[in-house]
Scaffold this active site. Structure first.
Site, PDB file in Angstrom:
ATOM      1  N   GLU A  63       0.831  -1.209   0.000  1.00 19.77           N
ATOM      2  CA  GLU A  63       0.000   0.000   0.000  1.00 19.77           C
ATOM      3  C   GLU A  63       0.862   1.254   0.000  1.00 19.77           C
ATOM      4  OE1 GLU A  63      -3.897   2.141   1.864  1.00 19.77           O
ATOM      5  OE2 GLU A  63      -3.451   0.078   2.434  1.00 19.77           O
ATOM      6  N   SER A  64       1.974   1.215   0.696  1.00 18.27           N
ATOM      7  CA  SER A  64       2.863   2.382   0.731  1.00 18.27           C
ATOM      8  C   SER A  64       3.421   2.692  -0.646  1.00 18.27           C
ATOM      9  CB  SER A  64       4.017   2.146   1.713  1.00 18.27           C
ATOM     10  OG  SER A  64       3.528   1.998   3.019  1.00 18.27           O
TER      11      SER A  64
END
Length: 141
Positions: A63-64
């Site tokens: 997600e980062s």
């Protein structure tokens, strides 16, 4: 004069101070016209109790890097980006070294974006396949 690749990566990593990315030691290491790569060390900080990489840490890495990619390729003067859904399929355990997440766009729309994120180990073995949807919302004026 536009920023160099190294300056952009340095800025991306600098804004991670005091965040989950810093806690997990996630670092943005490369990007191109349609991709971004991040790495994360595999150590006790990201282990499950039985000493292997935690799937939640892998999802946080994915997600980062995906959210950063959506940010890099958006006009941040007009919009802000948020993740809205992530899926992760874990196919291999990792106990040491690093994992690398490469985010590439499947869809790069004005409002929504869909990214494919492949997580690999130091030997380029597939660890996880993730999909991330992000949304670009207008900033209030």
């Amino acid at each position: 004069m536009p920023l160099t690749k190294e300056e952009i990566l340095k800025q991306a990593n600098a804004i991670s101070k005091n965040t989950l990315m810093e806690t997990l030691q996630i670092e943005m290491i490369d990007y191109g016209d349609d991709f971004l790569v991040a790495k994360m060390p595999v150590n006790s900080r990201v282990y499950q109790p039985d000493g292997v990489l935690h799937g939640g840490a892998t999802a946080a890495l994915a997600e980062s890097v995906g959210s950063f990619a959506s940010n890099i390729f958006s006009n941040l003067e007009e919009v802000f980006v948020r993740g809205i859904e992530i899926t992760a399929n874990h196919v291999k355990s990792v106990t040491e070294g690093h994992v690398y997440a490469k985010a590439t766009f499947l869809h790069k729309g004005r409002t929504t974006q869909l990214l494919d994120i492949r997580v690999t180990d130091d030997n380029d073995n597939l660890v996880s396949i993730c999909r991330l949807s992000t949304i670009s919302l207008p900033k209030k004026k």
